[in-house]
Motif scaffolding. Structure first.
Motif, PDB file in Angstrom:
ATOM      1  N   SER A 248      53.124 117.673   8.363  1.00 41.80           N
ATOM      2  CA  SER A 248      52.088 118.294   8.759  1.00 41.80           C
ATOM      3  C   SER A 248      50.475 117.829   8.403  1.00 41.80           C
ATOM      4  N   ILE A 249      50.317 117.232   7.091  1.00 42.39           N
ATOM      5  CA  ILE A 249      49.533 116.420   6.925  1.00 42.39           C
ATOM      6  C   ILE A 249      49.364 115.753   8.290  1.00 42.39           C
ATOM      7  N   THR A 250      50.163 114.294   8.763  1.00 36.32           N
ATOM      8  CA  THR A 250      50.497 114.034   9.923  1.00 36.32           C
ATOM      9  C   THR A 250      49.315 114.601  11.013  1.00 36.32           C
ATOM     10  N   VAL A 251      49.632 115.882  11.161  1.00 36.49           N
ATOM     11  CA  VAL A 251      49.223 116.712  12.739  1.00 36.49           C
ATOM     12  C   VAL A 251      47.755 117.321  12.212  1.00 36.49           C
TER      13      VAL A 251
ATOM     14  N   ALA B  14      51.985 123.054  19.393  1.00 33.85           N
ATOM     15  CA  ALA B  14      50.302 123.084  18.322  1.00 33.85           C
ATOM     16  C   ALA B  14      49.330 121.791  18.298  1.00 33.85           C
ATOM     17  N   VAL B  15      49.539 120.575  18.667  1.00 34.46           N
ATOM     18  CA  VAL B  15      48.992 119.456  18.757  1.00 34.46           C
ATOM     19  C   VAL B  15      47.694 119.903  20.139  1.00 34.46           C
ATOM     20  N   LEU B  16      49.203 120.153  21.397  1.00 32.97           N
ATOM     21  CA  LEU B  16      48.520 120.817  22.874  1.00 32.97           C
ATOM     22  C   LEU B  16      47.510 122.043  22.180  1.00 32.97           C
ATOM     23  N   PHE B  17      47.679 122.694  21.721  1.00 33.16           N
ATOM     24  CA  PHE B  17      47.307 123.494  21.633  1.00 33.16           C
ATOM     25  C   PHE B  17      45.315 123.535  21.155  1.00 33.16           C
TER      26      PHE B  17
END
Length: 384
Positions: free
Chosen positions: A5-8, A273-276
């Motif tokens: 989560s921190i990386t994202v 999530a990243v794409l969104f």
């Protein structure tokens, strides 16, 4: 919070900073941002920061290393270089791959029907086609074979453009053209050099660039909507809509709110999530830039000419812009420096007090401007 989560979050923060950087570089010189923090940020990024970095580098690592770094900078940003084009294509296809692997299996769903695949496919094909055309089409390079016809396309208004030779090309410089240091050519009706296309945007490919921006805006907005429906569908499939409950690490039930259920799904599907979030960032940024490009196109000028009009506005504030009557009693707008103003008859010179008093002689009218960019070969010459 998990390491993933921190990386994202760090990746999303980096994307946000990058988006702001691109926004400032593109729209910083625009007249609508004069005197604002956007204009100040633009000058800081393009002038203050590079000079500070250069002074620090020369003082810390020596002139030799700093000179070498400057050469690398010129190779990356001062010459045609496919690096950023490759990065753009890689990111684009990565996003497409994530969409088709993470979101597409849940389309259709209870929010969208199967016919959505028709606009999805059509928009992607149009967007990719426009990008390839913008990258590969001659933007309007001026050479010794076409310089005469290029000079006949637009007349010299003797305000923004004067009849002269290009100091680099050693050829006559057509009105509305600019020499691109990256492409090493003068470009007809040049807008800007785009590192993501590895090509200039000019008379020859401006229509494809506009098409790419328009379709990419649709891809981002529509993609964000479709991914949003997939996230909502996941709430139903996981039973998180009514009586949303998950279990903590001690086996105790936890009631989830709507916001918490969305965050729970995004945390469980990090690629989605990243794409969104990326689409939510890109959609308004690309939308604003598309609207800006469409606006200046319909007003009859380019982003290169935007800076020239800013200079004219500054000259008006300095009191050196006049409307001068010639022998035929027609007025021509000219810049007269203060030390030369005594040589002109005040009866024939009317001071210009506002930029709106200066006509853009290259403005054909809103729809004609747009048609000229979309079909330049079918348009008539614009001689003064």
């Amino acid at each position: 919070m998990t390491l993933w989560s921190i990386t994202v979050l760090c990746a999303l923060a980096a994307l946000g900073v990058f988006g702001v950087w691109v926004f400032v570089l593109i729209l910083g010189p625009n007249r609508m941002f004069r005197g604002t923090v956007v204009e100040r940020a633009y000058f800081w990024v393009t002038e203050s920061l590079p000079s500070k970095i250069e002074r620090w580098a020369r003082g810390s690592v020596g002139d030799a290393v700093a000179a070498r770094a400057e050469q690398v900078w010129i190779v990356l940003f001062g010459r045609r270089n496919p690096l950023f084009q490759v990065i753009a294509v890689a990111l684009y296809w990565t996003g497409v791959a994530v969409f088709f692997t993470q979101a597409a299996p849940y389309i259709p769903n209870r929010y969208v029907s199967s016919w959505q695949w028709l606009p999805i496919g059509t928009t992607l094909v149009a967007n990719i086609g426009c990008y390839i055309a913008a990258c590969t089409t001659d933007p309007g390079i001026v050479d010794d074979r076409n310089v005469d016809s290029a000079c006949r396309l637009f007349g010299y208004d003797k305000l923004l453009y004067f009849e002269r030779d290009c100091r680099t090309c050693k050829l006559r410089k057509p009105a509305r053209s600019k020499h691109c240091s990256a492409c090493q050519h003068c470009i007809q009706m040049m807008d800007h050099h785009c590192i993501w296309l590895n090509n200039c945007v000019g008379l020859g490919n401006a229509r494809w660039f506009l098409g790419f921006l328009a379709t990419f805006s649709i891809v981002c907005f529509y993609g964000a909507y479709l991914v949003g429906t997939v996230v909502m569908e996941q709430r139903h499939l996981r039973g998180l809509v009514s009586g949303a409950v998950v279990w903590d690490e001690w086996g105790q039930p936890i009631q989830l709110s709507f916001k918490s259920s969305i965050l729970y799904i995004l945390d469980d599907c990090p690629l989605l999530a990243v794409l969104f979030v990326l689409l939510l960032i890109l959609a308004p940024a690309i939308g604003v830039f598309t609207a800006y490009q469409l606006r200046i196109t319909m007003l009859g000028y380019t982003s290169n000419e935007e800076s020239k009009w800013v200079n004219i506005a500054d000259a008006i504030k300095d009191g050196v812009v006049f409307a001068i009557k010639d022998g035929s009693h027609e007025e021509a707008i000219r810049v007269i420096e203060k030390e030369d103003q005594g040589d002109f008859d005040s009866q024939l010179c009317r001071p210009i007090t506002h930029l709106h008093q200066v006509p853009n002689v290259y403005d054909r009218g809103t729809w004609n401007n747009l048609k000229f960019v979309l079909h330049p070969a079918r348009s008539k010459l614009h001689l003064l």
